[in-house]
Enzyme design. Structure first.
Site, PDB file in Angstrom:
ATOM      1  N   GLU A 132       0.841  -1.194   0.000  1.00 28.61           N
ATOM      2  CA  GLU A 132       0.000   0.000   0.000  1.00 28.61           C
ATOM      3  C   GLU A 132       0.877   1.245   0.000  1.00 28.61           C
ATOM      4  O   GLU A 132       2.002   1.226   0.505  1.00 28.61           O
ATOM      5  CB  GLU A 132      -0.896   0.028   1.253  1.00 28.61           C
ATOM      6  CG  GLU A 132      -1.802  -1.180   1.367  1.00 28.61           C
ATOM      7  CD  GLU A 132      -2.484  -1.266   2.720  1.00 28.61           C
ATOM      8  OE1 GLU A 132      -3.405  -2.089   2.852  1.00 28.61           O
ATOM      9  OE2 GLU A 132      -2.097  -0.522   3.657  1.00 28.61           O
ATOM     10  N   CYS A 166      23.126  20.171  37.078  1.00 28.05           N
ATOM     11  CA  CYS A 166      23.179  20.705  35.712  1.00 28.05           C
ATOM     12  C   CYS A 166      21.748  21.064  35.281  1.00 28.05           C
ATOM     13  O   CYS A 166      20.882  20.188  35.199  1.00 28.05           O
ATOM     14  CB  CYS A 166      23.789  19.657  34.789  1.00 28.05           C
ATOM     15  SG  CYS A 166      24.026  20.197  33.087  1.00 28.05           S
ATOM     16  N   LYS A 225      10.750   3.251   3.273  1.00 26.64           N
ATOM     17  CA  LYS A 225      10.761   4.698   3.074  1.00 26.64           C
ATOM     18  C   LYS A 225      11.620   5.045   1.852  1.00 26.64           C
ATOM     19  O   LYS A 225      12.725   4.543   1.697  1.00 26.64           O
ATOM     20  CB  LYS A 225      11.325   5.395   4.323  1.00 26.64           C
ATOM     21  CG  LYS A 225      10.574   5.084   5.610  1.00 26.64           C
ATOM     22  CD  LYS A 225       9.184   5.676   5.617  1.00 26.64           C
ATOM     23  CE  LYS A 225       9.187   7.152   5.867  1.00 26.64           C
ATOM     24  NZ  LYS A 225       9.465   7.523   7.256  1.00 26.64           N
TER      25      LYS A 225
END
Length: 674
Positions: free
Chosen positions: A112, A431, A313
């Site tokens: 798809e 920090c 991708k």
């Protein structure tokens, strides 16, 4: 007379819906505004006079509902998991090989298009749209029902008769290129800010609080996956369900394909890598799903994604720009990440000004120098990253980029553990970005989900000295007078925040454990630790070996947890959180058994059964004292086998001589004892 009226209403409804779709979604005007308005007024008059013939999907209804003040959070009945991604052919072949090893060679895939939009889950009851929910964090999302009802391709009421009484259908909301260009032109002419790309526009629109405004915007939607109770009794495969939902009236993509081999899949990918540029909307890849539902069940899931699907991708777009500087970000775990500050450049539809450089190794690999011309691309077309330097354009005498030796925030000497690429600032309790980051992490949606507090609120409270540790959140109620002095922080905001803090005390142990921000302990690890040790005290007493023996933990994670729990300051913090009322043990629910005939026996279910779903069969076994396990070992008492069981499980069970029984034999074991 009346049948003619009904036919007239139906004809006008279909005609105007088609015009609307052409104009709003495809940006193609096939009728004048005047003629359209005349037809719409005619339909409105007929619907008022004969309301019994009004179509729920009438264009007179696609105008938006009441204003939404706040989106409600809704739990997904079936989690909306993300897919594993790949970018190359070999990883696809590896995926196919893993699938075939488990379910055999008789496997088909559905390929798809991977739409670049916003994921949505829509629930129908008796054919009527009752709820639409965004992906959110995968387990819960925002209820955007009124907004989705304005999308012209999403039916309000189904007219077919073969659908289940209740089901969910998943899809993607997006915008066509022509409509996007038209809208941006209008905004530009009006002096308004234009949108960067269609996906951002679709995502922003669906979160608008006024559905009437949403109705004016040209969104479209493809539906692509069905969920229902006992779904595999309705359909044998995903392909069959796609054909069915199309008959029911849903818009599905016409470009999906059923493939029987990895070579067919690769050919499909190769075609669309080029052909995607001719589509009227954006896609960024191809989704590959095992077709057979029984095989999907056999393959199962990881904590984050299904094992029966993968996303390929397309190669990311690459651009060239100038490196202006490198800065360093300190995260909540103390990891120091270098960031490239770039001359702004357009990349995949968005303007990129910054990109990740990951770590010191990456800077060395790139041989990065000040003022370099660099190539940038988006990893997965989401996060920009610097991938190479154009050495031909390097400035003569340019200075190399040197990774810092001390924390850029607190000047503490950085450390780098053996075998790791990341440098860390060890000053976790002194920090600022680490402290603020841990506080922001704790209140996050997947952790304690404290309503009324956000990242900016945390920073403000830190700067005012109200927050230094997580436990300080639970003392804010004692500082109401200080809270009322904060600009733009009214009484109502204070009440909402304090109520959200109070509600967070009801969160389960695994959420609290995840919220502590222990390095390497994510959501899944926190759940496994909570389930295994039951409480924080047992975790603290566990040896490194005991901790590492927990499934999926291992040596590095065990060392991190062990060090955290044996730090005196952390022990004091946990004591303060306990005193505040947070749970540090799981609540054991008393299980009421229907019988004890299967007590002490372990079972694993595989395949498809005619009389039970796998969930029903597991529930039956557990209700009679049996224990379900997830893998085959020599300690397994019974493998309950149905049709279409994977050959690898069968072979392993036979090799280990695990008894293989049917669901009928399970029932016989229960009935014999009774």
């Amino acid at each position: 007379m009346l049948p003619d009226i009904q036919e007239k209403i139906q004809k006008l409804t279909q005609e105007l819906n088609a015009y609307n779709y052409q104009y709003y979604v495809l940006a193609n005007s096939v009728i004048s505004d005047y003629d359209f308005d005349i037809k719409l007024k005619e339909l409105e008059a007929l619907e008022q006079q004969y309301p019994e013939y009004k179509d729920p999907n009438s264009p007179t209804q696609k105008v938006g509902g009441d204003l939404t003040q706040k989106f409600n959070t809704v739990q997904h009945r079936w989690p909306m998991l993300s897919l594993g991604n790949t970018y190359n052919e070999q990883e696809l072949r590896d995926f196919d090989e893993r699938v075939r090893k488990i379910v055999g060679d008789n496997v088909q895939y559905v390929c798809e298009l991977k739409f670049d939009g916003l994921s949505i889950s829509i629930t129908y009851e008796n054919g009527k749209l009752v709820r639409a929910v965004t992906r959110g964090d995968g387990t819960q999302g925002d209820d955007v029902t009124n907004n989705v009802k304005t999308i012209r391709s999403v039916p309000h009421q189904l007219h077919a008769s073969s659908f289940p009484d209740q089901f969910e259908i998943r899809g993607e909301i997006f915008m066509h290129h022509a409509a996007f260009a038209r809208l941006n032109k209008q905004r530009e002419e009006a002096g308004e800010q234009v949108y960067a790309n269609p996906r951002n526009f679709a995502s922003g629109t669906i979160k608008l609080q006024d559905p009437k405004e949403v109705a004016k915007r040209p969104l479209d939607c493809f539906l692509y996956f069905l969920y229902a109770e006992n779904r595999n009794r309705l359909f044998e495969s995903h392909w069959d369900s796609l054909a069915a939902v199309k008959r029911w009236g849903f818009q599905i993509s016409e470009h999906s394909k059923l493939c029987s081999s990895i070579d067919e899949i690769l050919a499909f990918i190769d075609y669309w890598d080029t052909a995607r540029h001719q589509l009227s909307y954006d896609i960024d890849g191809i989704v590959i799903k095992v077709n057979d539902y029984a095989q999907q069940e056999e393959l199962g899931f990881t904590a984050k994604s299904p094992r029966w699907a993968i996303s390929y991708k397309f190669k990311a777009e690459r651009v060239e720009t100038t490196l202006e500087s490198v800065t360093y970000q300190v995260g909540r775990t103390g990891a120091v990440t270098p960031v490239a500050n770039l001359t702004p450049v357009l990349l995949a539809g968005t303007t990129v000004k910054r990109a990740s450089l990951h770590n010191a190794n990456e800077i060395a690999r790139l041989d990065l120098h000040a003022g370099d011309t660099v190539f940038v691309e988006k990893g997965g077309e989401i996060i920009p990253k610097v991938i190479a330097v154009n050495l031909e354009k390097r400035i003569e005498g340019a200075s190399p980029i040197l990774y810092p030796t001390h924390c850029p925030e607190c000047n503490t000497a950085l450390v780098r553990q053996e075998g790791e690429a990341v440098h860390y600032c060890p000053n976790e309790d002194g920090c600022r970005p680490q402290i603020v980051g841990k506080l922001q992490h704790f209140i996050g949606r997947k952790m304690m989900d404290i309503q009324g507090m956000g990242d900016e609120t945390i920073e403000t409270f830190y700067d005012l000295g109200l927050l230094r540790k997580i436990s300080d959140i639970y003392t804010l109620k004692d500082h109401r007078s200080a809270l009322t002095q904060i600009e733009r922080f009214g009484e109502k905001s204070i009440e909402n925040m304090l109520a959200g803090i109070e509600q967070s005390l009801e969160k389960p142990f695994e959420k609290v454990l995840f919220g502590l921000g222990i390095r390497h302990v994510g959501e899944t690890i926190a759940k496994k630790l909570a389930a295994h040790f039951k409480n924080i005290d047992a975790m603290g007493e566990a040896s490194l070996e005991d901790m590492a023996a927990v499934p999926d933990i291992g040596g590095r994670i065990a060392e991190s947890i062990h060090a955290y729990l044996h730090n005196p300051e952390h022990q004091e913090e946990i004591a303060r959180l306990k005193a505040a009322g947070l749970p540090f043990a799981i609540i054991e629910k008393e299980q009421v058994f229907a019988g004890d005939s299967l007590t002490g026996k372990t079972f694993l279910i595989s395949g498809v059964f005619a009389d039970f779903s796998r969930e029903e069969l597991a529930e039956l076994i557990e209700s009679h004292g049996g224990k379900m396990v997830s893998s085959i070992s020599a300690k397994l008492n019974y493998l309950v086998a149905g049709d279409k069981m994977g050959p690898s499980k069968l072979a392993k069970a036979e090799k280990l001589q695990v008894p293989i029984i049917s669901d009928k034999e399970v029932l016989a074991m229960i009935n014999q004892s009774n």
